[in-house]
Write a protein that holds these residues in place. Structure first.
Motif, PDB file in Angstrom:
ATOM      1  N   HIS A 183      17.158  24.897  13.259  1.00  0.00           N
ATOM      2  CA  HIS A 183      17.831  25.467  12.098  1.00  0.00           C
ATOM      3  C   HIS A 183      19.303  25.064  12.160  1.00  0.00           C
ATOM      4  CE1 HIS A 183      14.788  29.006  11.364  1.00  0.00           C
ATOM      5  NE2 HIS A 183      14.262  27.815  11.196  1.00  0.00           N
ATOM      6  N   TRP A 184      19.874  24.713  11.006  1.00  0.00           N
ATOM      7  CA  TRP A 184      21.303  24.417  10.898  1.00  0.00           C
ATOM      8  C   TRP A 184      21.973  25.518  10.087  1.00  0.00           C
ATOM      9  CZ3 TRP A 184      23.900  20.451  13.249  1.00  0.00           C
ATOM     10  CH2 TRP A 184      23.140  19.398  13.774  1.00  0.00           C
ATOM     11  N   LEU A 185      23.134  25.974  10.554  1.00  0.00           N
ATOM     12  CA  LEU A 185      23.895  27.016   9.867  1.00  0.00           C
ATOM     13  C   LEU A 185      25.324  26.536   9.667  1.00  0.00           C
ATOM     14  CD1 LEU A 185      22.795  30.083  12.049  1.00  0.00           C
ATOM     15  CD2 LEU A 185      21.659  29.221   9.987  1.00  0.00           C
ATOM     16  N   ASP A 186      25.969  26.981   8.576  1.00  0.00           N
ATOM     17  CA  ASP A 186      27.386  26.673   8.397  1.00  0.00           C
ATOM     18  C   ASP A 186      28.236  27.798   8.978  1.00  0.00           C
ATOM     19  OD1 ASP A 186      27.335  28.765   6.574  1.00  0.00           O
ATOM     20  OD2 ASP A 186      27.479  27.487   4.791  1.00  0.00           O
ATOM     21  N   GLU A 187      29.539  27.741   8.733  1.00  0.00           N
ATOM     22  CA  GLU A 187      30.455  28.722   9.331  1.00  0.00           C
ATOM     23  C   GLU A 187      30.234  30.129   8.797  1.00  0.00           C
ATOM     24  OE1 GLU A 187      32.192  26.656   5.864  1.00  0.00           O
ATOM     25  OE2 GLU A 187      31.388  25.969   7.773  1.00  0.00           O
ATOM     26  N   LYS A 188      29.520  30.265   7.670  1.00  0.00           N
ATOM     27  CA  LYS A 188      29.191  31.582   7.126  1.00  0.00           C
ATOM     28  C   LYS A 188      27.799  32.045   7.557  1.00  0.00           C
ATOM     29  CE  LYS A 188      32.037  30.777   3.018  1.00  0.00           C
ATOM     30  NZ  LYS A 188      32.053  30.689   1.534  1.00  0.00           N
ATOM     31  N   ARG A 189      27.186  31.284   8.471  1.00  0.00           N
ATOM     32  CA  ARG A 189      25.833  31.559   8.976  1.00  0.00           C
ATOM     33  C   ARG A 189      24.784  31.401   7.869  1.00  0.00           C
ATOM     34  NH1 ARG A 189      26.037  30.999  14.266  1.00  0.00           N
ATOM     35  NH2 ARG A 189      24.179  32.303  14.580  1.00  0.00           N
ATOM     36  N   THR A 190      25.096  30.583   6.873  1.00  0.00           N
ATOM     37  CA  THR A 190      24.140  30.260   5.823  1.00  0.00           C
ATOM     38  C   THR A 190      23.320  29.059   6.271  1.00  0.00           C
ATOM     39  OG1 THR A 190      25.642  31.053   4.100  1.00  0.00           O
ATOM     40  CG2 THR A 190      23.871  29.567   3.420  1.00  0.00           C
ATOM     41  N   GLU A 191      21.996  29.122   6.115  1.00  0.00           N
ATOM     42  CA  GLU A 191      21.147  28.035   6.581  1.00  0.00           C
ATOM     43  C   GLU A 191      21.302  26.805   5.690  1.00  0.00           C
ATOM     44  OE1 GLU A 191      16.514  27.049   7.862  1.00  0.00           O
ATOM     45  OE2 GLU A 191      17.084  29.069   7.174  1.00  0.00           O
ATOM     46  N   LEU A 192      21.392  25.639   6.344  1.00  0.00           N
ATOM     47  CA  LEU A 192      21.483  24.357   5.659  1.00  0.00           C
ATOM     48  C   LEU A 192      20.126  23.674   5.785  1.00  0.00           C
ATOM     49  CD1 LEU A 192      24.932  23.307   7.163  1.00  0.00           C
ATOM     50  CD2 LEU A 192      24.512  24.457   4.984  1.00  0.00           C
ATOM     51  N   THR A 193      19.501  23.393   4.675  1.00  0.00           N
ATOM     52  CA  THR A 193      18.103  22.954   4.703  1.00  0.00           C
ATOM     53  C   THR A 193      17.928  21.440   4.596  1.00  0.00           C
ATOM     54  OG1 THR A 193      17.951  23.288   2.316  1.00  0.00           O
ATOM     55  CG2 THR A 193      17.307  25.131   3.733  1.00  0.00           C
ATOM     56  N   GLU A 194      18.984  20.709   4.269  1.00  0.00           N
ATOM     57  CA  GLU A 194      18.854  19.260   4.090  1.00  0.00           C
ATOM     58  C   GLU A 194      18.979  18.546   5.435  1.00  0.00           C
ATOM     59  OE1 GLU A 194      18.002  17.841   1.252  1.00  0.00           O
ATOM     60  OE2 GLU A 194      17.892  19.852   0.392  1.00  0.00           O
ATOM     61  N   SER A 195      17.977  18.688   6.292  1.00  0.00           N
ATOM     62  CA  SER A 195      17.994  18.057   7.610  1.00  0.00           C
ATOM     63  C   SER A 195      16.664  17.354   7.845  1.00  0.00           C
ATOM     64  CB  SER A 195      18.248  19.094   8.710  1.00  0.00           C
ATOM     65  OG  SER A 195      17.216  20.064   8.724  1.00  0.00           O
ATOM     66  N   ALA A 196      16.631  16.526   8.884  1.00  0.00           N
ATOM     67  CA  ALA A 196      15.417  15.782   9.237  1.00  0.00           C
ATOM     68  C   ALA A 196      15.176  15.890  10.729  1.00  0.00           C
ATOM     69  CB  ALA A 196      15.554  14.330   8.816  1.00  0.00           C
TER      70      ALA A 196
END
Length: 342
Positions: free
Chosen positions: A99-112
């Motif tokens: 899982h990837w998260l930004d500085e606001k702990r929001t999940e970033l879904t555009e990953s491989a």
């Protein structure tokens, strides 16, 4: 320690094998537990403890190591790679285990995700981040539990020449000293190590460098040559931008009081300032564009902006660097001399 391709003996008869390349980082505690300091991806694998001669009593520990790296960091758009290094015989990681998260702990879904011989990898491409402070967190998940996470931090600092700059290192709170901290500096494909194991290394600017109690790198009396990217061992990248202003006569006649002011922003990405990112203001905070009373705009070239003025003792001119409608830094030139502030 073993991997599917090799077996290395780290401790023999209760003593660390000094022929091991990691011997300086290994020790045993009073319970005969193996302690590994400053672990790296190469430390991942299966560790076997044999308390006697009977192999049936072996204790096994599988060490997994999570790392994060950046591809082609010289570009404003970049790709992060999060890798879980593990024992080769374990097979593939389950799908969607990163899982990837930004500085606001929001999940970033555009990953491989992909699987290599000794590691599972997840990649995340980030666009247009040259001027923004960001923190990206990669988590490895099993079931519903976060097993381990690692962060990549990018900080952009703006200073003017002569300032003191404090570059923070994202050091784990469990660390009680700076003995494991390294700082490196990079610009124009030139990379130098400024701090190694908490000690400032000999260089042309070593007299201006120090570490504080939080292992932040302090640079005194900064110059344009200090601009660039500074990397702390704990995957913290600090981009130091330095603004300077100077004046030169436009005529050989010493009686001519016409001057050209040059406002420059030195940064890691040389010449990468957007068009119209510099503003010139007079002492009443009015923007100076084109040509007017006592001034003429010289436009912007790369990260340098020019303004020709008939300098009078009562006048002050301000240069601002602006990105996304935010003034990142400004500097002044006038009768009181040069001074700069955020």
């Amino acid at each position: 320690m073993t991997d599917i391709s090799q077996t290395d003996y780290e401790v023999i008869n209760g003593k660390v094998d000094q022929s091991s390349p990691r011997a300086s980082r290994l020790s045993l505690d009073s319970s005969c537990s193996l302690i590994i300091n400053n672990i790296t991806a190469d430390d991942a694998g299966r560790y076997s403890c044999r308390p006697g001669s009977d192999a049936s009593s072996d204790g096994l520990v599988l060490l997994n190591v999570l790392t994060i790296s950046v591809a082609d960091p010289t570009k404003e758009d970049f790709t992060l790679y999060c890798s879980l290094w593990r024992y080769s015989d374990l097979g593939s990681c389950p799908g969607k285990s990163f899982h990837w998260l930004d500085e606001k702990r929001t999940e970033l879904t555009e990953s491989a995700e992909s699987r290599l011989r000794r590691r599972c990898v997840s990649s995340l491409t980030v666009k247009h981040q040259s001027d923004t402070n960001r923190r990206f967190t990669c988590q490895f998940i099993e079931g519903t539990k976060v097993k381990v996470e690692v962060q990549h931090t990018r900080v952009h600092l703006y200073h003017r020449a002569g300032d003191e700059a404090v570059l923070s290192c994202n050091r784990p709170s469990s660390s009680d000293s700076c003995s494991s901290v390294d700082w490196s500096y990079e610009r124009n494909n030139d990379r130098k190590q400024e701090v190694h194991k908490g000690m400032v290394q000999s260089s042309s600017r070593s007299a201006r460098l120090s570490l504080d109690r939080n292992c932040s790198l302090i640079i005194n009396n900064i110059t344009a040559d200090d601009a660039g990217r500074y990397t702390c061992r704990y995957d913290t990248h600090v981009y130091l931008n330095v603004m300077t202003i100077s004046a030169s006569s436009t005529d050989a006649d010493p009686k001519n009081d016409e001057l050209t002011l040059s406002c420059s922003l030195e940064r890691f990405w040389s010449g990468s300032c957007p068009d119209k990112s510099f503003l010139w203001l007079n002492e009443t905070e009015s923007e100076l564009t084109g040509e007017g009373d006592g001034y003429k705009s010289g436009g912007q070239t790369g990260c340098v902006s020019f303004l020709t003025v008939n300098l009078q003792s009562s006048r002050r001119f301000t240069c601002q660097f602006v990105e996304e409608k935010t003034v990142k830094i400004e500097t002044h030139y006038g009768s009181e001399g040069m001074m700069s502030h955020f």
